[in-house]
Design a protein around this motif. Structure first.
Motif, PDB file in Angstrom:
ATOM      1  N   LEU A   1       0.842  -1.183   0.019  1.00  6.56           N
ATOM      2  CA  LEU A   1      -0.147   0.018  -0.107  1.00  6.56           C
ATOM      3  C   LEU A   1       0.790   1.086  -0.029  1.00  6.56           C
ATOM      4  O   LEU A   1       0.610   2.102  -0.809  1.00  6.56           O
TER       5      LEU A   1
ATOM      6  N   GLN B   1     -11.547   1.463   2.278  1.00  7.69           N
ATOM      7  CA  GLN B   1     -10.160   1.936   2.694  1.00  7.69           C
ATOM      8  C   GLN B   1     -10.293   3.224   3.269  1.00  7.69           C
ATOM      9  O   GLN B   1      -9.458   3.511   4.402  1.00  7.69           O
TER      10      GLN B   1
ATOM     11  N   ARG C   1      -9.026   2.674   7.187  1.00  3.00           N
ATOM     12  CA  ARG C   1      -7.409   2.811   7.508  1.00  3.00           C
ATOM     13  C   ARG C   1      -6.712   3.293   8.518  1.00  3.00           C
ATOM     14  O   ARG C   1      -5.579   2.838   8.911  1.00  3.00           O
TER      15      ARG C   1
END
Length: 136
Positions: free
Chosen positions: A67, A103, A107
């Motif tokens: 990522l 996401q 996150r």
């Protein structure tokens, strides 16, 4: 493996120095240059005092590395290659907007994931108690 190869490798933080699969992984920040090297990094578990928990942590570290690497500006031009590599290796019934939503909302929790390793003595003690209570 293809995603890491497409990115040209990933940088991770290794919690324990070890050798596995023909590779040496020193403790600290390291660069895994290929998907094969990353797979060997993840696979080791029998020499890890944390066993499968250690392996799971290394898997998470690889995902974080992917990522972080994918978010680098210089990798923006590789988006088509990355999407092709992902489409060949990931199956999901989620729509793209769902993945973006996940996401965005989860996150912040990425660094708050933890686990607890129960000491061997406690496992034996509770196992003995349960066997006694269940008359096993």
């Amino acid at each position: 493996m293809e995603v890491i190869d497409t990115l040209g490798g990933v940088t991770i933080i290794n919690q324990q120095a070890f050798e596995y699969g023909g590779f040496t992984f020193p403790e600290g920040e390291i660069r895994l240059h290929s998907g094969k090297e990353a797979m060997e990094y993840v696979r080791m578990r029998y020499d890890d005092p944390r066993g499968d928990f250690g392996r799971q942590e290394r898997q998470r570290e690889i995902v974080r590395g992917i990522l972080n690497e994918a978010a680098q500006f210089e990798n923006a031009w590789k988006i088509n290659q990355l999407l092709n590599a992902l489409s060949e290796n990931v199956q999901t019934n989620l729509q793209m907007e769902d993945m973006i939503d996940i996401q965005r909302h989860y996150r912040p929790a990425m660094n708050e994931i933890y686990y607890y390793v129960v000491p061997e003595a406690s496992i034996k003690e509770w196992s003995s108690r349960l066997r006694h209570e269940l008359a096993l």
